[in-house]
Write a protein that holds these residues in place. Sequence first.
Motif: not given
Length: 219
Positions: A1-22
């Motif tokens: 049985m086939a399965c669809e995997l929908w891969l979603v890239r995260h929303g815009q992250a905080a480039f240029g700040t001290d914490n990119y991972d948000r």
Amino acid sequence: MACELWLVRHGQAAFGTDNYDRLTALGWDQARWLGAHLAEQGATFDAICAGRLRRQQETARPIAEALGLTVETVLGFEEYDGDGLMQAAGRRAHQGDRADHFRTLRGLLVQWADGETPPGVETWQAFQDRIARAQATAIAADTAQPRRRVIAVSSGGAIAAAVAQALGLPPDQMVELNLQARNTGVTRLIFARRGVYLNQFNAVPHLDRPDRRHAETYS
């Protein structure tokens, strides 16, 4: 049985700040818009999961809320260690001029794929292997009913690796796919008995309207 995997890239992250991972405020909007779009289209999913990075988890939450689901954490969907690669080259990750940052990153990724792995950074093959394992975990059925459609929120490099594995692409083309990944872009893979097939790459239908054209971002 086939399965669809929908891969979603995260929303815009905080480039240029001290914490990119948000997520930025726009990143939160992108995630909410995608969730609302899927709900309006009547799309149904058996599960939604995300890697453990903050930007991945934050993106998954409003999508899950719109679909009436609870976010599962699947280890392995995290991005490659771009910070480690940049620091080994004497650069600060996610800082400075964007064009220069991504030009430098492209070169470092190609070197990494060729086996030049800085101390403390996972190897290219280890990265490829964990992305394959994460996909298998996401679509595995833990209940009596097999999963038919699953969302996995991840990052550009991880999604590019999944696509490259499905299509049998060489590392340099995976790197180029990585650098084309749009925030909250949707990539759809079909897992069938005879193999894995790419159905859609990097689509942003939730941004395809005049008042959201500014929201097509790549960080």
